[in-house]
Design a protein around this motif. Structure first.
Motif, PDB file in Angstrom:
ATOM      1  N   ALA A  14      72.274  30.674  55.197  1.00 52.19           N
ATOM      2  CA  ALA A  14      71.607  31.587  54.270  1.00 52.19           C
ATOM      3  C   ALA A  14      71.726  33.008  54.807  1.00 52.19           C
ATOM      4  O   ALA A  14      71.883  33.242  56.006  1.00 52.19           O
ATOM      5  CB  ALA A  14      70.139  31.200  54.141  1.00 52.19           C
ATOM      6  N   LYS A  15      71.647  33.967  53.908  1.00 50.28           N
ATOM      7  CA  LYS A  15      71.723  35.370  54.319  1.00 50.28           C
ATOM      8  C   LYS A  15      70.511  35.727  55.159  1.00 50.28           C
ATOM      9  O   LYS A  15      69.401  35.301  54.882  1.00 50.28           O
ATOM     10  CB  LYS A  15      71.778  36.273  53.094  1.00 50.28           C
ATOM     11  N   SER A  16      70.743  36.522  56.165  1.00 47.65           N
ATOM     12  CA  SER A  16      69.661  36.987  57.021  1.00 47.65           C
ATOM     13  C   SER A  16      69.216  38.363  56.535  1.00 47.65           C
ATOM     14  O   SER A  16      69.947  39.345  56.679  1.00 47.65           O
ATOM     15  CB  SER A  16      70.120  37.067  58.477  1.00 47.65           C
ATOM     16  N   GLN A  17      68.045  38.426  55.963  1.00 49.34           N
ATOM     17  CA  GLN A  17      67.541  39.693  55.436  1.00 49.34           C
ATOM     18  C   GLN A  17      67.351  40.715  56.555  1.00 49.34           C
ATOM     19  O   GLN A  17      67.538  41.895  56.348  1.00 49.34           O
ATOM     20  CB  GLN A  17      66.230  39.476  54.672  1.00 49.34           C
ATOM     21  N   GLU A  18      67.015  40.245  57.740  1.00 53.09           N
ATOM     22  CA  GLU A  18      66.842  41.157  58.877  1.00 53.09           C
ATOM     23  C   GLU A  18      68.151  41.865  59.218  1.00 53.09           C
ATOM     24  O   GLU A  18      68.167  43.069  59.471  1.00 53.09           O
ATOM     25  CB  GLU A  18      66.334  40.405  60.102  1.00 53.09           C
ATOM     26  N   ILE A  19      69.228  41.121  59.223  1.00 52.46           N
ATOM     27  CA  ILE A  19      70.532  41.725  59.525  1.00 52.46           C
ATOM     28  C   ILE A  19      70.941  42.680  58.416  1.00 52.46           C
ATOM     29  O   ILE A  19      71.413  43.795  58.680  1.00 52.46           O
ATOM     30  CB  ILE A  19      71.601  40.632  59.744  1.00 52.46           C
ATOM     31  N   ILE A  20      70.741  42.282  57.184  1.00 53.99           N
ATOM     32  CA  ILE A  20      71.094  43.133  56.053  1.00 53.99           C
ATOM     33  C   ILE A  20      70.296  44.436  56.098  1.00 53.99           C
ATOM     34  O   ILE A  20      70.849  45.529  55.924  1.00 53.99           O
ATOM     35  CB  ILE A  20      70.870  42.388  54.720  1.00 53.99           C
ATOM     36  N   ASP A  21      69.004  44.341  56.369  1.00 52.58           N
ATOM     37  CA  ASP A  21      68.165  45.535  56.451  1.00 52.58           C
ATOM     38  C   ASP A  21      68.573  46.423  57.615  1.00 52.58           C
ATOM     39  O   ASP A  21      68.630  47.659  57.492  1.00 52.58           O
ATOM     40  CB  ASP A  21      66.688  45.152  56.585  1.00 52.58           C
ATOM     41  N   SER A  22      68.874  45.803  58.744  1.00 51.65           N
ATOM     42  CA  SER A  22      69.269  46.558  59.930  1.00 51.65           C
ATOM     43  C   SER A  22      70.579  47.305  59.688  1.00 51.65           C
ATOM     44  O   SER A  22      70.698  48.493  60.001  1.00 51.65           O
ATOM     45  CB  SER A  22      69.415  45.621  61.123  1.00 51.65           C
ATOM     46  N   LEU A  23      71.549  46.611  59.138  1.00 55.62           N
ATOM     47  CA  LEU A  23      72.822  47.260  58.847  1.00 55.62           C
ATOM     48  C   LEU A  23      72.661  48.365  57.810  1.00 55.62           C
ATOM     49  O   LEU A  23      73.269  49.432  57.927  1.00 55.62           O
ATOM     50  CB  LEU A  23      73.846  46.225  58.368  1.00 55.62           C
ATOM     51  N   GLY A  24      71.846  48.119  56.813  1.00 55.05           N
ATOM     52  CA  GLY A  24      71.596  49.136  55.792  1.00 55.05           C
ATOM     53  C   GLY A  24      70.978  50.388  56.377  1.00 55.05           C
ATOM     54  O   GLY A  24      71.379  51.510  56.043  1.00 55.05           O
ATOM     55  N   SER A  25      70.022  50.221  57.280  1.00 55.05           N
ATOM     56  CA  SER A  25      69.385  51.395  57.876  1.00 55.05           C
ATOM     57  C   SER A  25      70.344  52.129  58.799  1.00 55.05           C
ATOM     58  O   SER A  25      70.346  53.359  58.855  1.00 55.05           O
ATOM     59  CB  SER A  25      68.098  51.018  58.606  1.00 55.05           C
ATOM     60  N   LYS A  26      71.185  51.406  59.517  1.00 56.92           N
ATOM     61  CA  LYS A  26      72.189  52.049  60.373  1.00 56.92           C
ATOM     62  C   LYS A  26      73.197  52.833  59.535  1.00 56.92           C
ATOM     63  O   LYS A  26      73.584  53.951  59.883  1.00 56.92           O
ATOM     64  CB  LYS A  26      72.930  51.021  61.233  1.00 56.92           C
ATOM     65  N   ILE A  27      73.631  52.256  58.432  1.00 57.06           N
ATOM     66  CA  ILE A  27      74.571  52.941  57.547  1.00 57.06           C
ATOM     67  C   ILE A  27      73.943  54.217  57.004  1.00 57.06           C
ATOM     68  O   ILE A  27      74.571  55.279  56.998  1.00 57.06           O
ATOM     69  CB  ILE A  27      75.035  52.012  56.411  1.00 57.06           C
ATOM     70  N   ASP A  28      72.700  54.151  56.562  1.00 60.15           N
ATOM     71  CA  ASP A  28      72.003  55.338  56.064  1.00 60.15           C
ATOM     72  C   ASP A  28      71.865  56.402  57.151  1.00 60.15           C
ATOM     73  O   ASP A  28      72.075  57.584  56.906  1.00 60.15           O
ATOM     74  CB  ASP A  28      70.615  54.971  55.533  1.00 60.15           C
ATOM     75  N   TYR A  29      71.533  55.965  58.368  1.00 58.09           N
ATOM     76  CA  TYR A  29      71.385  56.893  59.489  1.00 58.09           C
ATOM     77  C   TYR A  29      72.692  57.641  59.741  1.00 58.09           C
ATOM     78  O   TYR A  29      72.706  58.867  59.863  1.00 58.09           O
ATOM     79  CB  TYR A  29      70.966  56.141  60.750  1.00 58.09           C
ATOM     80  N   TYR A  30      73.801  56.920  59.804  1.00 59.21           N
ATOM     81  CA  TYR A  30      75.076  57.559  60.105  1.00 59.21           C
ATOM     82  C   TYR A  30      75.587  58.415  58.950  1.00 59.21           C
ATOM     83  O   TYR A  30      76.268  59.417  59.165  1.00 59.21           O
ATOM     84  CB  TYR A  30      76.113  56.533  60.556  1.00 59.21           C
ATOM     85  N   LYS A  31      75.266  58.051  57.721  1.00 60.47           N
ATOM     86  CA  LYS A  31      75.625  58.911  56.589  1.00 60.47           C
ATOM     87  C   LYS A  31      74.927  60.260  56.708  1.00 60.47           C
ATOM     88  O   LYS A  31      75.537  61.305  56.509  1.00 60.47           O
ATOM     89  CB  LYS A  31      75.232  58.246  55.267  1.00 60.47           C
ATOM     90  N   GLN A  32      73.638  60.238  57.041  1.00 57.12           N
ATOM     91  CA  GLN A  32      72.890  61.482  57.222  1.00 57.12           C
ATOM     92  C   GLN A  32      73.411  62.265  58.422  1.00 57.12           C
ATOM     93  O   GLN A  32      73.542  63.478  58.371  1.00 57.12           O
ATOM     94  CB  GLN A  32      71.390  61.188  57.388  1.00 57.12           C
ATOM     95  N   TYR A  33      73.702  61.579  59.497  1.00 55.79           N
ATOM     96  CA  TYR A  33      74.228  62.225  60.695  1.00 55.79           C
ATOM     97  C   TYR A  33      75.550  62.939  60.404  1.00 55.79           C
ATOM     98  O   TYR A  33      75.764  64.073  60.824  1.00 55.79           O
ATOM     99  CB  TYR A  33      74.427  61.199  61.810  1.00 55.79           C
ATOM    100  N   LEU A  34      76.446  62.277  59.670  1.00 55.07           N
ATOM    101  CA  LEU A  34      77.739  62.871  59.370  1.00 55.07           C
ATOM    102  C   LEU A  34      77.617  64.108  58.496  1.00 55.07           C
ATOM    103  O   LEU A  34      78.415  65.035  58.617  1.00 55.07           O
ATOM    104  CB  LEU A  34      78.657  61.841  58.715  1.00 55.07           C
ATOM    105  N   LYS A  35      76.629  64.142  57.627  1.00 56.53           N
ATOM    106  CA  LYS A  35      76.427  65.326  56.796  1.00 56.53           C
ATOM    107  C   LYS A  35      76.130  66.548  57.649  1.00 56.53           C
ATOM    108  O   LYS A  35      76.619  67.637  57.381  1.00 56.53           O
ATOM    109  CB  LYS A  35      75.282  65.103  55.806  1.00 56.53           C
ATOM    110  N   THR A  36      75.330  66.386  58.686  1.00 61.34           N
ATOM    111  CA  THR A  36      74.992  67.522  59.547  1.00 61.34           C
ATOM    112  C   THR A  36      76.076  67.772  60.583  1.00 61.34           C
ATOM    113  O   THR A  36      76.346  68.911  60.936  1.00 61.34           O
ATOM    114  CB  THR A  36      73.650  67.304  60.270  1.00 61.34           C
ATOM    115  N   ALA A  37      76.703  66.733  61.088  1.00 63.15           N
ATOM    116  CA  ALA A  37      77.721  66.900  62.136  1.00 63.15           C
ATOM    117  C   ALA A  37      78.928  67.660  61.609  1.00 63.15           C
ATOM    118  O   ALA A  37      79.503  68.474  62.310  1.00 63.15           O
ATOM    119  CB  ALA A  37      78.145  65.542  62.671  1.00 63.15           C
TER     120      ALA A  37
END
Length: 61
Positions: A14-37
């Motif tokens: 079954a899908k692991s919601q914890e992994i999905i949430d973790s990856l989603g938050s990391k992706i969002d973090y790096y998208k924001q980081y790249l905008k400023t970098a």
């Protein structure tokens, strides 16, 4: 993780919601980081050009 990204475990586990949430938050973090970098990054090629010219002078003398 490789199974998840390759989609190989879709039928096995079954899908692991914890992994999905973790990856989603990391992706969002790096998208924001790249905008400023990208805005803060500036290239100063003059120092490299000077070094290159000086090196050429040394070699050809």
């Amino acid at each position: 993780m490789r199974k998840k990204t390759a989609g190989l475990e879709i039928d096995i586990e079954a899908k692991s919601q914890e992994i999905i949430d973790s990856l989603g938050s990391k992706i969002d973090y790096y998208k924001q980081y790249l905008k400023t970098a990208r805005k803060e990054k500036t290239s100063d090629y003059e120092a490299l050009n000077t070094l290159f010219r000086e090196t050429l002078k040394e070699v050809w003398e």
